[in-house]
Design a protein around this motif. Structure first.
Motif, PDB file in Angstrom:
ATOM      1  N   GLY A  18      28.390  46.164  48.700  1.00 10.70           N
ATOM      2  CA  GLY A  18      27.940  47.274  49.197  1.00 10.70           C
ATOM      3  C   GLY A  18      28.900  48.466  48.519  1.00 10.70           C
ATOM      4  N   ASP A  19      29.725  48.119  47.516  1.00 10.47           N
ATOM      5  CA  ASP A  19      30.691  49.135  47.083  1.00 10.47           C
ATOM      6  C   ASP A  19      30.417  49.171  45.468  1.00 10.47           C
ATOM      7  OD1 ASP A  19      33.052  50.404  45.969  1.00 10.47           O
ATOM      8  OD2 ASP A  19      34.228  49.684  47.470  1.00 10.47           O
ATOM      9  N   TRP A  20      29.827  50.364  45.114  1.00  9.41           N
ATOM     10  CA  TRP A  20      29.189  50.655  43.842  1.00  9.41           C
ATOM     11  C   TRP A  20      30.665  50.776  42.961  1.00  9.41           C
ATOM     12  CZ3 TRP A  20      24.302  53.058  42.406  1.00  9.41           C
ATOM     13  CH2 TRP A  20      23.161  52.919  43.079  1.00  9.41           C
ATOM     14  N   GLU A  21      31.504  51.691  43.304  1.00  9.04           N
ATOM     15  CA  GLU A  21      32.410  51.863  42.106  1.00  9.04           C
ATOM     16  C   GLU A  21      33.427  50.544  41.961  1.00  9.04           C
ATOM     17  OE1 GLU A  21      36.375  54.790  41.644  1.00  9.04           O
ATOM     18  OE2 GLU A  21      35.261  54.875  43.744  1.00  9.04           O
ATOM     19  N   LEU A  22      33.735  49.790  42.942  1.00  7.35           N
ATOM     20  CA  LEU A  22      34.409  48.372  42.667  1.00  7.35           C
ATOM     21  C   LEU A  22      33.453  47.479  42.031  1.00  7.35           C
ATOM     22  CD1 LEU A  22      36.648  46.596  43.596  1.00  7.35           C
ATOM     23  CD2 LEU A  22      35.239  45.742  45.484  1.00  7.35           C
ATOM     24  N   SER A  23      32.117  47.487  42.249  1.00  6.69           N
ATOM     25  CA  SER A  23      31.175  46.606  41.356  1.00  6.69           C
ATOM     26  C   SER A  23      31.411  47.010  40.058  1.00  6.69           C
ATOM     27  CB  SER A  23      29.841  46.691  42.041  1.00  6.69           C
ATOM     28  OG  SER A  23      29.718  46.009  43.257  1.00  6.69           O
ATOM     29  N   GLU A  24      31.242  48.166  39.738  1.00  5.95           N
ATOM     30  CA  GLU A  24      31.026  48.473  38.417  1.00  5.95           C
ATOM     31  C   GLU A  24      32.620  48.318  37.618  1.00  5.95           C
ATOM     32  OE1 GLU A  24      29.612  52.558  37.995  1.00  5.95           O
ATOM     33  OE2 GLU A  24      27.633  51.643  38.113  1.00  5.95           O
ATOM     34  N   ASP A  25      33.445  48.504  38.292  1.00  9.01           N
ATOM     35  CA  ASP A  25      35.007  48.277  37.774  1.00  9.01           C
ATOM     36  C   ASP A  25      35.270  47.190  37.427  1.00  9.01           C
ATOM     37  OD1 ASP A  25      35.236  51.281  37.922  1.00  9.01           O
ATOM     38  OD2 ASP A  25      36.622  51.177  39.699  1.00  9.01           O
ATOM     39  N   CYS A  26      34.767  46.141  38.404  1.00 11.91           N
ATOM     40  CA  CYS A  26      35.117  44.648  38.214  1.00 11.91           C
ATOM     41  C   CYS A  26      34.364  44.251  37.133  1.00 11.91           C
ATOM     42  CB  CYS A  26      34.708  43.800  39.551  1.00 11.91           C
ATOM     43  SG  CYS A  26      36.009  44.347  40.985  1.00 11.91           S
ATOM     44  N   PHE A  27      33.119  44.661  36.991  1.00 12.47           N
ATOM     45  CA  PHE A  27      32.236  44.244  35.777  1.00 12.47           C
ATOM     46  C   PHE A  27      32.687  44.493  34.517  1.00 12.47           C
ATOM     47  CE2 PHE A  27      28.983  45.116  32.692  1.00 12.47           C
ATOM     48  CZ  PHE A  27      28.446  43.803  32.539  1.00 12.47           C
ATOM     49  N   GLN A  28      33.291  45.918  34.546  1.00 13.56           N
ATOM     50  CA  GLN A  28      33.923  46.258  33.208  1.00 13.56           C
ATOM     51  C   GLN A  28      35.204  45.685  32.838  1.00 13.56           C
ATOM     52  OE1 GLN A  28      32.306  48.194  31.200  1.00 13.56           O
ATOM     53  NE2 GLN A  28      30.708  48.643  32.414  1.00 13.56           N
ATOM     54  N   ASP A  29      35.806  45.367  34.059  1.00 11.27           N
ATOM     55  CA  ASP A  29      37.132  44.292  33.827  1.00 11.27           C
ATOM     56  C   ASP A  29      36.686  42.953  33.461  1.00 11.27           C
ATOM     57  OD1 ASP A  29      38.932  46.227  34.510  1.00 11.27           O
ATOM     58  OD2 ASP A  29      39.098  45.743  36.596  1.00 11.27           O
ATOM     59  N   ALA A  30      35.651  42.361  33.770  1.00  8.75           N
ATOM     60  CA  ALA A  30      35.352  41.067  33.085  1.00  8.75           C
ATOM     61  C   ALA A  30      34.904  41.145  31.903  1.00  8.75           C
ATOM     62  CB  ALA A  30      33.989  40.739  33.956  1.00  8.75           C
ATOM     63  N   VAL A  31      34.040  42.155  31.405  1.00  9.40           N
ATOM     64  CA  VAL A  31      33.840  42.464  29.930  1.00  9.40           C
ATOM     65  C   VAL A  31      34.879  42.644  29.026  1.00  9.40           C
ATOM     66  CG1 VAL A  31      32.597  44.112  28.468  1.00  9.40           C
ATOM     67  CG2 VAL A  31      31.690  43.438  30.310  1.00  9.40           C
ATOM     68  N   ALA A  32      36.148  43.266  29.727  1.00 13.34           N
ATOM     69  CA  ALA A  32      37.275  43.170  28.886  1.00 13.34           C
ATOM     70  C   ALA A  32      37.844  41.942  28.650  1.00 13.34           C
ATOM     71  CB  ALA A  32      38.108  44.327  29.433  1.00 13.34           C
ATOM     72  N   ARG A  33      37.896  41.340  29.822  1.00 14.96           N
ATOM     73  CA  ARG A  33      38.529  39.940  29.880  1.00 14.96           C
ATOM     74  C   ARG A  33      37.655  38.845  28.645  1.00 14.96           C
ATOM     75  NH1 ARG A  33      41.068  38.196  35.322  1.00 14.96           N
ATOM     76  NH2 ARG A  33      41.961  40.043  35.745  1.00 14.96           N
ATOM     77  N   ALA A  34      36.271  39.240  28.673  1.00 10.84           N
ATOM     78  CA  ALA A  34      35.637  38.442  27.644  1.00 10.84           C
ATOM     79  C   ALA A  34      35.893  38.589  26.170  1.00 10.84           C
ATOM     80  CB  ALA A  34      34.143  38.604  27.903  1.00 10.84           C
ATOM     81  N   LEU A  35      36.097  39.885  25.810  1.00  8.05           N
ATOM     82  CA  LEU A  35      36.444  40.327  24.682  1.00  8.05           C
ATOM     83  C   LEU A  35      37.704  39.860  24.061  1.00  8.05           C
ATOM     84  CD1 LEU A  35      35.570  44.274  24.742  1.00  8.05           C
ATOM     85  CD2 LEU A  35      34.232  42.400  23.733  1.00  8.05           C
ATOM     86  N   THR A  36      38.516  39.485  25.204  1.00  9.56           N
ATOM     87  CA  THR A  36      40.049  38.829  24.671  1.00  9.56           C
ATOM     88  C   THR A  36      39.939  37.295  24.689  1.00  9.56           C
ATOM     89  OG1 THR A  36      41.073  40.577  25.987  1.00  9.56           O
ATOM     90  CG2 THR A  36      42.347  38.538  25.475  1.00  9.56           C
ATOM     91  N   SER A  37      39.041  36.735  25.853  1.00 18.33           N
ATOM     92  CA  SER A  37      38.940  35.323  25.800  1.00 18.33           C
ATOM     93  C   SER A  37      38.113  34.704  24.905  1.00 18.33           C
ATOM     94  CB  SER A  37      38.830  35.067  27.299  1.00 18.33           C
ATOM     95  OG  SER A  37      38.232  33.419  27.411  1.00 18.33           O
ATOM     96  N   TRP A  38      37.072  35.151  24.668  1.00 16.58           N
ATOM     97  CA  TRP A  38      35.805  34.507  24.035  1.00 16.58           C
ATOM     98  C   TRP A  38      36.253  34.411  22.343  1.00 16.58           C
ATOM     99  CZ3 TRP A  38      30.772  37.109  25.975  1.00 16.58           C
ATOM    100  CH2 TRP A  38      30.654  36.582  27.460  1.00 16.58           C
ATOM    101  N   PRO A  39      37.011  35.018  21.730  1.00 14.43           N
ATOM    102  CA  PRO A  39      37.107  35.009  20.267  1.00 14.43           C
ATOM    103  C   PRO A  39      38.070  33.723  20.315  1.00 14.43           C
ATOM    104  CG  PRO A  39      37.363  37.364  20.933  1.00 14.43           C
ATOM    105  CD  PRO A  39      37.220  36.607  22.084  1.00 14.43           C
ATOM    106  N   GLN A  40      38.980  33.494  21.263  1.00 14.30           N
ATOM    107  CA  GLN A  40      40.051  32.436  21.082  1.00 14.30           C
ATOM    108  C   GLN A  40      39.272  31.241  21.652  1.00 14.30           C
ATOM    109  OE1 GLN A  40      43.209  33.908  23.682  1.00 14.30           O
ATOM    110  NE2 GLN A  40      43.885  35.417  22.171  1.00 14.30           N
ATOM    111  N   ARG A  41      38.627  31.061  22.714  1.00 10.40           N
ATOM    112  CA  ARG A  41      38.001  30.114  23.352  1.00 10.40           C
ATOM    113  C   ARG A  41      36.682  29.664  23.155  1.00 10.40           C
ATOM    114  NH1 ARG A  41      40.512  30.339  29.324  1.00 10.40           N
ATOM    115  NH2 ARG A  41      42.769  30.601  28.887  1.00 10.40           N
TER     116      ARG A  41
END
Length: 418
Positions: A18-41
């Motif tokens: 029910g929290d739009w800002e938190l949902s979008e922020d967490c998704f963007q953080d997940a994308v940022a982690r993917a950009l770091t993790s996926w090239p390595q793993r």
């Protein structure tokens, strides 16, 4: 990743928290982690599922850090456990119908009447259409920081007011549909004729507005508002059919009367004609008056189906603008009617109607008022009188293609007046 996947994941998080800002922020953080993790793993077998799970975990962490919403954190954690037990990482709906349901929920939440119109449009651009904060800011001629604050305030109002993330029940649809249609048409207009900057046309934005309008058609079924939804869709189709000819290869504006009609999208025009006929059939069956979007679509149809500019029935268009002025009074409608009258009955007849509009403060900074007067004066051979009005229009014009066009007109009038 595909825009549909982004929307699925964000919609899932909003549905859970029910929290739009938190949902979008967490998704963007997940994308940022993917950009770091996926090239390595390496990229996971199901990237969307990976992003969904990481986003959910980030939501849980955020709730725990704040020491609030512990029940929500427990519920989210249990959902992930259930996914693991099923061996199904992906709990985001995968069918087109499920995705469309999420889009409708987002649209109606973004367009809630408790929000200011600018906030509704901004939230729809950002959340439903996936524009970045910077892109959304450019639409409003605002800075990125200003737009970010506006979006934060809008989301906070949704949260504080307890605005539900849902399509309204049938009894509330009538009072909510007009607001949604207004936002969709503003979005279409921004794509079809961008209000500012270097580009006059932003086709993807207009295309998305049309797709969302089609989605509204499927929702309304036999609602009394269906004819107006169909009217808006027809209007968008007629206007979009000309997109490819509105600017030339150099990006300069081409007037309707000068466009190559053989290059118009005639399939879209035929679609618009069929949709508008359906609107009238439904209206007659359900009762009710012809609404503003249906009238605007009828006007657009006159332009879209005329074999040549000279063959356009401007007398009929002037009549339709007169009816539109009674249904949805607006100085812009009056201005367009003046143009139609001028084309049907001569420039002087149109200029007489413009004299009244000169005193309307709402048009004081609207560049098309002086541009229209200048054009009618030019058509009647009064070049010296036209020149200052072209200059005023140039001062007010919001986009580069329009400014270049007006400058060319000024140069032509100067030469003609010698």
């Amino acid at each position: 990743m595909a825009e549909s996947e982004r929307l699925r994941i964000v919609a899932t998080l909003i549905r859970l928290t029910g929290d739009w800002e938190l949902s979008e922020d967490c998704f963007q953080d997940a994308v940022a982690r993917a950009l770091t993790s996926w090239p390595q793993r390496g990229i996971p077998d199901n990237p969307a599922a990976w992003l969904t799970t990481v986003s959910k975990n980030l939501v849980i962490d955020a709730h725990r850090r704040a020491s609030t919403e512990q029940k929500a954190a427990t519920r989210l954690a249990r959902e992930i456990e259930i996914d693991a037990e099923r061996g199904d990482e992906m709990d985001v709906p995968t069918t087109d119908d499920a995705l469309d349901d999420d889009r409708l929920r987002l649209i109606f939440t973004c367009c809630h009447p408790a929000l200011a119109m600018e906030s509704r449009v901004a939230l729809t651009l950002r959340t439903v259409m996936g524009l970045s904060v910077a892109e959304t800011a450019r639409v409003f001629l605002a800075t990125e920081q200003t737009m970010q604050k506006r979006l934060v305030r809008a989301r906070a109002k949704i949260r504080a007011a307890g605005i539900p993330y849902r399509v309204p029940p049938p009894e509330l649809l009538p009072e909510r549909t007009s607001g949604v249609l207004a936002v969709l048409y503003l979005l279409f207009t921004e794509g079809y004729s961008s209000g500012s900057g270097a580009e006059l046309v932003r086709t993807p934005l207009a295309d998305e507005a049309i797709r969302l309008t089609r989605l509204m058609v499927t929702l309304m079924h036999d609602s009394p508002q269906l004819p107006e939804v169909l009217g808006l869709l027809a209007l968008e189709l007629f206007q979009q059919s000309r997109t490819g000819t509105r600017v030339d290869d150099a990006g300069d504006l081409v007037l309707l009367e000068d466009q190559n009609r053989s290059l118009w999208d005639h399939a879209a025009i035929a679609d618009g004609v069929a949709v508008l006929e359906s609107a009238e059939t439904v209206r007659q069956r359900l009762g009710g008056v012809v609404g503003s979007y249906q009238l605007q679509a009828q006007i657009a149809q006159q332009h879209a189906t005329a074999a040549t500019a000279a063959a356009t029935d401007f007398a009929r268009i002037a009549e339709l603008y007169g009816r539109l002025a009674r249904v949805a009074p607006s100085p812009v409608v009056d201005l367009n009617r003046a143009v139609a009258v001028a084309m049907a009955d001569g420039a002087d007849a149109g200029l007489a109607l413009l004299d009244v509009l000169d005193y309307d403060a709402r048009l004081a900074s609207y560049h098309l008022l002086p541009a229209t007067r200048a054009d009618l004066l030019r058509r009647s051979g009064r070049f010296a009188e036209a020149l200052p009005h072209y200059r005023r229009a140039l001062e007010l014009a919001p986009s580069d293609p329009e400014r270049r066009f007006l400058q060319r007109r000024i140069d032509e009038v100067r030469l003609s007046g010698r």
